[in-house]
Design an enzyme around this catalytic site. Structure first.
Site, short mmCIF file in Angstrom:
data_model
loop_
_atom_site.label_atom_id
_atom_site.label_comp_id
_atom_site.label_asym_id
_atom_site.label_seq_id
_atom_site.Cartn_x
_atom_site.Cartn_y
_atom_site.Cartn_z
N CYS A 6 0.64 -1.30 -0.07
CA CYS A 6 0.26 -0.47 -0.03
C CYS A 6 1.09 0.84 0.17
CB CYS A 6 -0.79 -0.09 0.40
SG CYS A 6 -1.68 -1.21 0.72
N ASP A 29 10.63 -6.79 -8.50
CA ASP A 29 11.04 -7.35 -7.45
C ASP A 29 12.03 -7.56 -6.62
OD1 ASP A 29 9.49 -9.96 -5.65
OD2 ASP A 29 11.18 -10.13 -4.39
N HIS A 45 -6.04 -2.32 -1.32
CA HIS A 45 -5.96 -3.82 -0.76
C HIS A 45 -6.58 -4.77 -0.87
CE1 HIS A 45 -3.09 -5.28 2.35
NE2 HIS A 45 -3.87 -5.83 3.55
N HIS A 95 -1.01 -10.67 -5.15
CA HIS A 95 -0.08 -9.74 -6.12
C HIS A 95 0.42 -10.72 -6.91
CE1 HIS A 95 2.51 -11.08 -2.53
NE2 HIS A 95 3.21 -11.65 -3.62
N HIS A 97 3.20 -12.61 -9.31
CA HIS A 97 4.32 -13.15 -9.67
C HIS A 97 4.73 -12.49 -11.16
CE1 HIS A 97 6.58 -13.48 -5.85
NE2 HIS A 97 5.06 -13.43 -6.06
P1 AMP Z 1 5.12 -13.48 -1.70
O1 AMP Z 1 6.40 -14.35 -1.55
O2 AMP Z 1 4.37 -14.41 -3.01
O3 AMP Z 1 4.24 -12.69 -1.27
O4 AMP Z 1 6.20 -12.54 -2.20
C1 AMP Z 1 6.22 -11.15 -1.97
C2 AMP Z 1 7.23 -10.59 -2.99
O5 AMP Z 1 7.59 -9.07 -2.05
C3 AMP Z 1 8.73 -10.85 -2.26
O6 AMP Z 1 9.19 -11.15 -3.21
C4 AMP Z 1 9.52 -10.17 -2.01
O7 AMP Z 1 10.87 -10.26 -2.56
C5 AMP Z 1 9.03 -9.12 -2.62
N1 AMP Z 1 8.97 -8.02 -1.87
C6 AMP Z 1 9.07 -7.46 -0.36
N2 AMP Z 1 9.22 -6.04 -0.53
C7 AMP Z 1 9.58 -5.98 -1.25
C8 AMP Z 1 9.47 -4.24 -1.49
N3 AMP Z 1 9.51 -3.02 -0.44
N4 AMP Z 1 9.49 -4.47 -3.23
C9 AMP Z 1 9.07 -5.13 -3.57
N5 AMP Z 1 9.71 -5.89 -4.13
C10 AMP Z 1 9.12 -6.42 -1.93
ZN ZN Z 2 -1.71 -2.45 1.26
#
Ligand code: AMP
Ligand code: ZN
Length: 108
Positions: A6, A29, A45, A95, A97
């Site tokens: 957010c 990422d 959200h 999200h 990927h």
């Molecule tokens: P998930 O494990 O599916 O919840 O994916 C979360 C993803 O968010 C992971 O691949 C993290 O590397 C990525 N992530 C966490 N914090 C950040 C951030 N500040 N900016 C970009 N990616 C992030």
């Molecule tokens: Zn959020």
């Protein structure tokens, strides 16, 4: 709300968006697991797929995958949604990927 995605959507970190429209933002990422690793994030959200009520948002998310990959010229990629802690979800803001490049291509 203490949600990192957010805050990113809100512009708190001046994150560069690879693609953006009224419903989603796409950014890199921070810890890439493939040569191309992007996250497609809804602007509202929603904790995870389990909490999603708006069916149309799924269309927006996947259409944004298509628009983003088209924009950056990425023809082969995987998409992934982790749902729940046990499945590896770390950020509890829904999200998708996008994983692309050679390292992402081996199939199961
Ligand atoms: P998930 O494990 O599916 O919840 O994916 C979360 C993803 O968010 C992971 O691949 C993290 O590397 C990525 N992530 C966490 N914090 C950040 C951030 N500040 N900016 C970009 N990616 C992030
Ligand atoms: Zn959020």
């Amino acid at each position: 709300m203490d949600c990192i995605f957010c805050k990113i959507i809100n512009g708190d970190f001046n994150t560069e968006f690879v693609y953006e429209n009224d419903y989603v933002a796409v950014f890199k990422d921070i810890n890439p697991k493939a040569p191309v690793h992007l996250l497609v994030v809804p602007k509202v959200h929603v904790e995870s797929l389990n909490e999603l009520e708006d069916k149309n948002l799924l269309g927006e998310l996947l259409y944004a995958v298509k628009e983003t990959t088209k924009k950056i010229g990425l023809k082969s990629y995987k998409t992934l949604i982790n749902t729940g802690k046990e499945a590896g979800q770390e950020v509890f803001h829904l999200h998708v990927h996008i994983l692309g490049g050679e390292a992402a291509l081996p199939t199961v």
